[in-house]
Write an enzyme that holds these catalytic residues in place. Structure first.
Site, PDB file in Angstrom:
ATOM      1  N   LYS A  75       0.807  -1.224   0.000  1.00 36.61           N
ATOM      2  CA  LYS A  75       0.000   0.000   0.000  1.00 36.61           C
ATOM      3  C   LYS A  75       0.842   1.276   0.000  1.00 36.61           C
ATOM      4  O   LYS A  75       0.425   2.305  -0.517  1.00 36.61           O
ATOM      5  CB  LYS A  75      -0.956   0.001   1.190  1.00 36.61           C
ATOM      6  N   GLU A 105     -10.221   7.120   3.154  1.00 37.31           N
ATOM      7  CA  GLU A 105     -11.133   6.287   3.932  1.00 37.31           C
ATOM      8  C   GLU A 105     -10.408   4.986   4.203  1.00 37.31           C
ATOM      9  O   GLU A 105      -9.482   4.603   3.494  1.00 37.31           O
ATOM     10  CB  GLU A 105     -12.437   6.031   3.170  1.00 37.31           C
ATOM     11  N   SER A 143       1.820  -9.831  -1.152  1.00 42.14           N
ATOM     12  CA  SER A 143       1.454  -8.418  -1.007  1.00 42.14           C
ATOM     13  C   SER A 143       1.731  -7.845   0.376  1.00 42.14           C
ATOM     14  O   SER A 143       1.930  -6.639   0.515  1.00 42.14           O
ATOM     15  CB  SER A 143      -0.027  -8.232  -1.360  1.00 42.14           C
TER      16      SER A 143
HETATM   17  C1  LIG Z   1      -5.066  -3.985   1.263  1.00 38.10           C
HETATM   18  C2  LIG Z   1      -4.366  -5.268   0.983  1.00 38.10           C
HETATM   19  C3  LIG Z   1      -4.734  -6.102  -0.105  1.00 38.10           C
HETATM   20  C4  LIG Z   1      -5.911  -5.831  -0.992  1.00 38.10           C
HETATM   21  O1  LIG Z   1      -5.815  -4.680  -1.768  1.00 38.10           O
HETATM   22  P1  LIG Z   1      -5.557  -4.710  -3.342  1.00 38.10           P
HETATM   23  O2  LIG Z   1      -5.893  -3.345  -3.772  1.00 38.10           O
HETATM   24  O3  LIG Z   1      -6.439  -5.756  -3.936  1.00 38.10           O
HETATM   25  O4  LIG Z   1      -4.131  -5.035  -3.538  1.00 38.10           O
HETATM   26  C5  LIG Z   1      -3.990  -7.242  -0.341  1.00 38.10           C
HETATM   27  N1  LIG Z   1      -2.948  -7.583   0.448  1.00 38.10           N
HETATM   28  C6  LIG Z   1      -2.563  -6.814   1.500  1.00 38.10           C
HETATM   29  C7  LIG Z   1      -1.407  -7.250   2.319  1.00 38.10           C
HETATM   30  C8  LIG Z   1      -3.259  -5.644   1.796  1.00 38.10           C
HETATM   31  O5  LIG Z   1      -2.879  -4.889   2.838  1.00 38.10           O
END
Ligand SMILES: *Cc1c(COP(=O)(O)O)cnc(C)c1O
Length: 383
Positions: free
Chosen positions: A83, A105, A366
């Site tokens: 993020k 938000e 992610s």
């Molecule tokens: C917020 C988040 C997501 C989901 O958001 P996307 O916009 O689909 O990437 C996925 N993995 C993690 C670790 C997150 O914090």
């Protein structure tokens, strides 16, 4: 209409938002190729966020699952997830455009936290809209945001959830566009957000593509990522758009295929309009649910809706229990605790490996799982 993806996307907003969005799109189109802006962003991505992130060959997991699995380590970034890539991009955009106030938000609090980090970094006033219920459930994230100087505004209207927080933030944006930037957290919302957030997250795919070629001399058979709003997946996929690489997205499948509780608008939704965009949405009679809060969103980025419609990508709802099993696998076989969101991508990689049609899989990790420890401890009795 600008910013459409084969009819998905667009700008489905009330009149007062047209001008602010048009202005933002113009600012973005000016700044995206500006040398000073790029140089600032690249420096912060390196020194503040910790880029480039490694590409890691997961040898023991590969042996277990039956395909060569490479992980893009976004879990190692500052804040513990991808993020920050987008928050830095939009924060700097606001800064270069002369705005001194950020709003955002947040549902689970992760995007609000990333925004608060960037607000502190750049010295911008930061206000986060958050539903009353989410504030109650996510006390530590609320504390984190406040610690970094952000104001957390409680939203009590409607269901007091994420959708109501979006509405409150949009109203604030329409009223205060002169000095305020609305920092949207995924590839969702009206144009220009889906393409702008994609571009800021594309650093994931650009790095991974280069690293994969260096490491193996070729490209993966498939790129795999979890999809909430879709930003980490789109950031990965975009760099391989013209390559012979399959795209696979893992949505929150909730309690299983036949359940009326899931978070899979691509795998099991319908066309509709939500939060200013035309996209895939979850039908009214289904309750949005996933074991991972970050995947709990009733819509999805419009470019994913387009990828699905034209067959460029395939999306699968991964049930909670499969995601939890993959979460444990990565911890046990590799000593890496993934976010529950990312665990959906790992579970999908396992399915693909077992189907036997892919030799090499590139999975976007992610985020890290520290935030999910309490929830995991409730599920697993480890003695
Ligand atoms: C917020 C988040 C997501 C989901 O958001 P996307 O916009 O689909 O990437 C996925 N993995 C993690 C670790 C997150 O914090």
């Amino acid at each position: 209409m600008s910013g459409t993806f084969d009819g998905y996307g667009g700008r489905h907003v009330p009149d007062p938002l047209e001008a602010p969005l048009e202005q933002l799109a113009a600012t973005y189109d000016d700044l995206r190729d500006d040398d000073d802006f790029r140089a600032d962003l690249d420096l912060f991505l390196r020194d503040f966020a910790g880029r480039p992130t490694p590409l890691y060959y997961a040898e023991r997991l590969s042996a277990e699952y039956g395909a060569e699995i490479y992980l893009k380590r976004e879990d190692l970034l500052h804040g513990g997830a991808h993020k920050i890539n987008n928050a830095l991009g939009q924060g700097l955009l606001a800064h270069h455009a002369g705005k001194d106030r950020l709003i955002a938000e947040t549902g689970a609090g992760q995007h609000g936290t990333a925004t608060a980090m960037v607000g502190a970094l750049l010295g911008l006033d930061t206000e986060i809209y958050m539903g009353e219920k989410d504030i109650e459930r996510q006390k530590m994230n609320v504390f984190r945001m406040r610690l970094m100087g952000a104001e957390v505004n409680e939203v009590t209207r409607g269901d007091a959830g994420l959708a109501d927080a979006v509405d409150a933030a949009l109203e604030d944006f329409a009223a205060n566009v002169e000095d305020t930037h609305y920092l949207v957290g995924s590839v969702v919302g009206p144009d220009p957000f889906p393409r702008m957030v994609r571009d800021f997250q594309r650093v994931i795919g650009d790095e991974a593509r280069e690293q994969f070629r260096e490491r193996t001399g070729g490209l993966p058979d498939a790129a795999v990522a979890c999809v909430g709003g879709g930003s980490n997946a789109m950031g990965l996929f975009d760099a391989f758009r013209d390559d012979d690489v399959e795209f696979h997205g893992a949505e929150g499948g909730g309690e299983g295929a036949a359940s009326k509780r899931h978070a899979a608008p691509l795998a099991a939704g319908e066309d509709g309009v939500i939060h200013g965009m035309k996209t895939r949405v979850i039908d009214d009679d289904v309750e949005v649910h996933s074991v991972s809060a970050g995947l709990d969103y009733p819509g999805v980025g419009p470019e994913h809706a387009m990828f699905r419609a034209v067959g460029r990508a395939e999306y699968t709802g991964i049930p909670d229990d499969e995601a939890l099993a993959a979460f444990r696998d990565l911890a046990e076989y590799e000593g890496i605790i993934p976010a529950l969101e990312s665990s959906h991508g790992l579970a999908l990689a396992k399915r693909l490996a077992e189907a036997g049609e892919h030799d090499t899989l590139l999975v976007n990790l992610s985020g890290r799982g520290d935030k999910d420890m309490e929830q995991a401890a409730e599920r697993f009795d480890l003695g």
